[in-house]
Design a protein around this motif. Structure first.
Motif, PDB file in Angstrom:
ATOM      1  N   GLY A  22      47.662  58.286  -1.922  1.00 39.89           N
ATOM      2  CA  GLY A  22      47.122  58.789  -0.675  1.00 39.89           C
ATOM      3  C   GLY A  22      47.760  58.010   0.474  1.00 39.89           C
ATOM      4  N   ARG A  23      48.030  58.680   1.572  1.00 39.56           N
ATOM      5  CA  ARG A  23      48.683  58.029   2.704  1.00 39.56           C
ATOM      6  C   ARG A  23      47.970  58.392   3.980  1.00 39.56           C
ATOM      7  NH1 ARG A  23      55.142  58.358   1.650  1.00 39.56           N
ATOM      8  NH2 ARG A  23      55.052  57.541  -0.462  1.00 39.56           N
ATOM      9  N   THR A  24      47.790  57.401   4.826  1.00 33.81           N
ATOM     10  CA  THR A  24      47.182  57.601   6.138  1.00 33.81           C
ATOM     11  C   THR A  24      47.925  56.733   7.138  1.00 33.81           C
ATOM     12  OG1 THR A  24      45.017  57.984   5.126  1.00 33.81           O
ATOM     13  CG2 THR A  24      45.039  57.451   7.460  1.00 33.81           C
ATOM     14  N   TYR A  25      48.281  57.317   8.258  1.00 28.57           N
ATOM     15  CA  TYR A  25      48.903  56.565   9.343  1.00 28.57           C
ATOM     16  C   TYR A  25      47.821  56.186  10.344  1.00 28.57           C
ATOM     17  CZ  TYR A  25      53.546  57.926   7.748  1.00 28.57           C
ATOM     18  OH  TYR A  25      54.684  58.074   7.006  1.00 28.57           O
ATOM     19  N   VAL A  26      47.834  54.940  10.777  1.00 27.46           N
ATOM     20  CA  VAL A  26      46.875  54.481  11.783  1.00 27.46           C
ATOM     21  C   VAL A  26      47.631  53.715  12.870  1.00 27.46           C
ATOM     22  CG1 VAL A  26      44.922  54.355  10.203  1.00 27.46           C
ATOM     23  CG2 VAL A  26      46.322  52.349  10.544  1.00 27.46           C
ATOM     24  N   LEU A  60      51.260  52.373   7.955  1.00 26.40           N
ATOM     25  CA  LEU A  60      51.139  53.372   6.900  1.00 26.40           C
ATOM     26  C   LEU A  60      50.293  52.764   5.795  1.00 26.40           C
ATOM     27  CD1 LEU A  60      51.791  55.916   5.255  1.00 26.40           C
ATOM     28  CD2 LEU A  60      53.953  54.849   4.630  1.00 26.40           C
ATOM     29  N   LEU A  61      49.113  53.311   5.576  1.00 28.43           N
ATOM     30  CA  LEU A  61      48.220  52.853   4.510  1.00 28.43           C
ATOM     31  C   LEU A  61      48.508  53.664   3.246  1.00 28.43           C
ATOM     32  CD1 LEU A  61      44.900  52.771   6.479  1.00 28.43           C
ATOM     33  CD2 LEU A  61      46.001  50.814   5.476  1.00 28.43           C
ATOM     34  N   ARG A  62      48.629  52.977   2.122  1.00 27.44           N
ATOM     35  CA  ARG A  62      48.791  53.643   0.825  1.00 27.44           C
ATOM     36  C   ARG A  62      47.641  53.211  -0.071  1.00 27.44           C
ATOM     37  NH1 ARG A  62      54.398  51.901   1.358  1.00 27.44           N
ATOM     38  NH2 ARG A  62      55.608  53.677   2.043  1.00 27.44           N
ATOM     39  N   TYR A  63      47.075  54.183  -0.780  1.00 28.46           N
ATOM     40  CA  TYR A  63      45.922  53.923  -1.634  1.00 28.46           C
ATOM     41  C   TYR A  63      45.852  54.986  -2.711  1.00 28.46           C
ATOM     42  CZ  TYR A  63      44.229  57.335   1.721  1.00 28.46           C
ATOM     43  OH  TYR A  63      44.117  58.445   2.517  1.00 28.46           O
ATOM     44  N   SER A  64      45.085  54.719  -3.733  1.00 27.24           N
ATOM     45  CA  SER A  64      44.902  55.687  -4.799  1.00 27.24           C
ATOM     46  C   SER A  64      44.098  56.869  -4.264  1.00 27.24           C
ATOM     47  CB  SER A  64      44.163  55.028  -5.967  1.00 27.24           C
ATOM     48  OG  SER A  64      44.033  55.925  -7.023  1.00 27.24           O
ATOM     49  N   PRO A  65      44.502  58.104  -4.577  1.00 25.31           N
ATOM     50  CA  PRO A  65      43.811  59.267  -4.017  1.00 25.31           C
ATOM     51  C   PRO A  65      42.320  59.324  -4.347  1.00 25.31           C
ATOM     52  CG  PRO A  65      45.724  59.954  -5.290  1.00 25.31           C
ATOM     53  CD  PRO A  65      45.612  58.481  -5.424  1.00 25.31           C
ATOM     54  N   ILE A  86      43.446  57.114  13.911  1.00 25.76           N
ATOM     55  CA  ILE A  86      44.071  57.758  12.759  1.00 25.76           C
ATOM     56  C   ILE A  86      45.043  58.797  13.285  1.00 25.76           C
ATOM     57  CG2 ILE A  86      43.679  59.149  10.694  1.00 25.76           C
ATOM     58  CD1 ILE A  86      40.925  57.796  10.492  1.00 25.76           C
ATOM     59  N   LEU A  87      46.282  58.705  12.828  1.00 31.52           N
ATOM     60  CA  LEU A  87      47.352  59.582  13.308  1.00 31.52           C
ATOM     61  C   LEU A  87      47.607  60.694  12.306  1.00 31.52           C
ATOM     62  CD1 LEU A  87      49.858  56.813  14.443  1.00 31.52           C
ATOM     63  CD2 LEU A  87      48.245  58.075  15.873  1.00 31.52           C
ATOM     64  N   PRO A  88      48.076  61.846  12.781  1.00 26.28           N
ATOM     65  CA  PRO A  88      48.456  62.903  11.829  1.00 26.28           C
ATOM     66  C   PRO A  88      49.726  62.503  11.100  1.00 26.28           C
ATOM     67  CG  PRO A  88      48.978  63.559  14.086  1.00 26.28           C
ATOM     68  CD  PRO A  88      48.230  62.252  14.165  1.00 26.28           C
ATOM     69  N   ALA A  89      49.838  62.969   9.868  1.00 24.70           N
ATOM     70  CA  ALA A  89      51.025  62.660   9.067  1.00 24.70           C
ATOM     71  C   ALA A  89      52.226  63.384   9.653  1.00 24.70           C
ATOM     72  CB  ALA A  89      50.804  63.085   7.622  1.00 24.70           C
ATOM     73  N   PRO A  90      53.390  62.754   9.663  1.00 24.57           N
ATOM     74  CA  PRO A  90      54.589  63.436  10.175  1.00 24.57           C
ATOM     75  C   PRO A  90      54.991  64.579   9.254  1.00 24.57           C
ATOM     76  CG  PRO A  90      55.180  61.319   9.249  1.00 24.57           C
ATOM     77  CD  PRO A  90      53.679  61.403   9.221  1.00 24.57           C
TER      78      PRO A  90
END
Length: 94
Positions: A22-26, A60-65, A86-90
């Protein structure tokens, strides 16, 4: 003393490992990156992050879904200590 139940506990079936993280941009203030790392480690290393832009504070945060809900809880808790956007994914290049 014997346990009241003689049944064996069932084995838990583990789901297959996820194919993708899982990926989230902040975006946070660049001076808060160290505090963010400290808070993330305090949540039992829920995920890892990479600094995408150190001048704008984009991570860029990476984590298990399967931990997406816990990551949202963490981000909400971190927002009480600092400004977290929290930013939208590119868009992906095809």
């Amino acid at each position: 003393m014997a346990s009241p139940s003689r049944r064996r506990p069932r084995k838990r079936v583990c789901p297959p490992p996820p194919q993708w993280s899982g990926r989230t941009y902040v975006r946070i203030d660049p001076s808060d990156i160290g505090l963010f790392r400290f808070l993330l480690e305090g949540y039992d290393n829920l995920g890892v992050f990479t600094v995408v832009n150190k001048f704008k504070g984009i991570l860029l945060l990476r984590y298990s879904p399967h931990l997406a809900r816990e990551m949202r809880v963490f981000l909400k808790a971190a927002a009480t200590e600092m400004k977290v956007e929290i930013l939208p994914a590119p868009l992906k290049d095809s």
